[in-house]
Design a protein around this motif. Sequence first.
Motif, mmCIF file in Angstrom:
data_model
loop_
_atom_site.group_PDB
_atom_site.id
_atom_site.type_symbol
_atom_site.label_atom_id
_atom_site.label_comp_id
_atom_site.label_asym_id
_atom_site.label_seq_id
_atom_site.Cartn_x
_atom_site.Cartn_y
_atom_site.Cartn_z
ATOM 1 N N UNK A 39 30.005 11.884 -20.474
ATOM 2 C CA UNK A 39 29.145 10.889 -20.008
ATOM 3 C C UNK A 39 29.384 10.277 -18.519
ATOM 4 N N UNK A 40 28.129 9.817 -18.009
ATOM 5 C CA UNK A 40 28.513 9.614 -16.624
ATOM 6 C C UNK A 40 27.548 8.225 -16.576
ATOM 7 N N UNK A 41 28.495 7.226 -16.392
ATOM 8 C CA UNK A 41 27.768 5.852 -16.614
ATOM 9 C C UNK A 41 27.995 5.148 -15.489
ATOM 10 N N UNK A 42 27.176 3.914 -15.283
ATOM 11 C CA UNK A 42 27.177 3.045 -14.334
ATOM 12 C C UNK A 42 27.928 1.848 -14.921
ATOM 13 N N UNK A 43 28.000 1.568 -16.281
ATOM 14 C CA UNK A 43 28.857 0.578 -16.973
ATOM 15 C C UNK A 43 29.170 1.005 -18.168
ATOM 16 N N UNK A 90 40.055 2.625 -22.634
ATOM 17 C CA UNK A 90 40.538 3.774 -21.905
ATOM 18 C C UNK A 90 39.264 5.010 -21.911
ATOM 19 N N UNK A 91 38.855 5.123 -23.078
ATOM 20 C CA UNK A 91 37.721 6.140 -23.096
ATOM 21 C C UNK A 91 36.366 5.792 -22.406
ATOM 22 N N UNK A 92 35.923 4.725 -22.726
ATOM 23 C CA UNK A 92 34.841 4.124 -22.186
ATOM 24 C C UNK A 92 35.028 3.844 -20.592
ATOM 25 N N UNK A 93 36.116 3.351 -20.066
ATOM 26 C CA UNK A 93 36.163 3.396 -18.741
ATOM 27 C C UNK A 93 36.389 4.601 -18.001
ATOM 28 N N UNK A 94 36.800 5.688 -18.619
ATOM 29 C CA UNK A 94 36.828 6.938 -17.983
ATOM 30 C C UNK A 94 35.257 7.429 -17.770
ATOM 31 N N UNK A 95 34.172 6.928 -18.485
ATOM 32 C CA UNK A 95 32.812 7.406 -18.222
ATOM 33 C C UNK A 95 32.362 6.563 -16.887
ATOM 34 N N UNK A 96 32.698 5.530 -16.415
ATOM 35 C CA UNK A 96 32.120 4.930 -15.346
ATOM 36 C C UNK A 96 32.382 5.375 -14.293
ATOM 37 N N UNK A 97 31.390 6.067 -13.526
ATOM 38 C CA UNK A 97 31.864 6.881 -12.288
ATOM 39 C C UNK A 97 30.577 7.228 -11.757
ATOM 40 N N UNK A 98 29.390 6.557 -11.869
ATOM 41 C CA UNK A 98 28.209 6.724 -11.409
ATOM 42 C C UNK A 98 27.436 5.384 -11.095
ATOM 43 N N UNK A 99 26.346 5.455 -10.310
ATOM 44 C CA UNK A 99 25.877 4.032 -9.779
ATOM 45 C C UNK A 99 26.303 3.265 -8.584
ATOM 46 N N UNK A 100 25.531 2.594 -8.262
ATOM 47 C CA UNK A 100 25.791 1.467 -7.153
ATOM 48 C C UNK A 100 26.777 0.399 -7.423
ATOM 49 N N UNK A 136 21.895 9.021 -20.620
ATOM 50 C CA UNK A 136 22.137 7.753 -20.713
ATOM 51 C C UNK A 136 23.220 7.389 -19.318
ATOM 52 N N UNK A 137 22.657 6.090 -18.878
ATOM 53 C CA UNK A 137 23.312 5.718 -17.620
ATOM 54 C C UNK A 137 24.460 4.512 -18.098
ATOM 55 N N UNK A 138 24.332 4.169 -19.156
ATOM 56 C CA UNK A 138 25.550 2.864 -19.661
ATOM 57 C C UNK A 138 25.563 3.164 -21.232
ATOM 58 N N UNK A 139 26.913 2.451 -21.294
ATOM 59 C CA UNK A 139 27.117 2.749 -22.920
ATOM 60 C C UNK A 139 27.840 1.151 -23.391
ATOM 61 N N UNK A 140 27.588 0.890 -24.620
ATOM 62 C CA UNK A 140 27.789 -0.402 -25.148
ATOM 63 C C UNK A 140 28.527 -0.281 -26.398
ATOM 64 N N UNK A 141 29.602 -0.818 -26.844
ATOM 65 C CA UNK A 141 30.217 -0.524 -28.184
ATOM 66 C C UNK A 141 30.433 -2.034 -28.877
ATOM 67 N N UNK A 142 30.257 -2.022 -30.159
ATOM 68 C CA UNK A 142 30.846 -3.033 -31.095
ATOM 69 C C UNK A 142 32.059 -2.085 -31.754
#
Length: 243
Positions: free
Chosen positions: A128-132, A151-161, A63-69
């Motif tokens: 995870x290693x996500x772009x968004x 906080x937890x989701x933001x920590x995953x955003x470290x990959x991508x252009x 996975x390269x992105x994550x979305x939550x409800x």
Amino acid sequence: MPSPPSSRMINIPLLPWQKEFVRDAHSQELALIGGLGSGKTFSFCIHAIYMAMINTNGTQKVTRGGLVEPTNHLVRTHLIPNLFNICDKMKLPYEWHASEQILDLKFIHGNFPIMLTSGENYERLVGFNWAFFGAEELDTSPYHIAKMTWSKGSERVRWGKYRQKFTTSTIEGEKFLQEYFHEKAKPGQRVIHANTELAVGMGTGIDQDYIDQCRSRMSPQEYTVRVQGNWGALSDDVVYPCF
């Protein structure tokens, strides 16, 4: 950061505030704060697809992105159907992996897997290693869960252009989003407000009768928050000044 491809590649009519939200790939943290029925979920899904498109760079198996409800129920009944519907409108191929809740978008220049999950399971947002990372209706969660989800989701955003954290939500009073994006706002954040009044007659299904009903049953404070999409308090005694 280089300019991303034009969002006009997404050939779907958008309201003014939706265009602003969808096109913003530069803000580190982006929020669309809107009234009831102002098109927040639609904006959320299209922006997620746009962010996936501009970050795709070949074959991806993780996975390269994550979305939550806020809840898994909303993932199944709200987020997934809306994403499927928009992909179909865009004629964008995709694969749905139900057991893992992963939507794998198929672009000409590669694929982009997105994990869909719930904020109530924020402890699982690890490794995870996500772009968004995107959180829909974040403020409808209790304060602590909303804060930890972000906080937890933001920590995953470290990959991508083009890396970004974004959210769309109504405001549920003086809770997490008002504190984080307004009272303690910091550089790199952007807030876009969506006023449901302005959506009347613009193809959203919102008519003047709905606006009039909201105005008649809400206090002025609640109306400015839940219809006009402004910051404000929704305490138990907020209706007293009306009498």
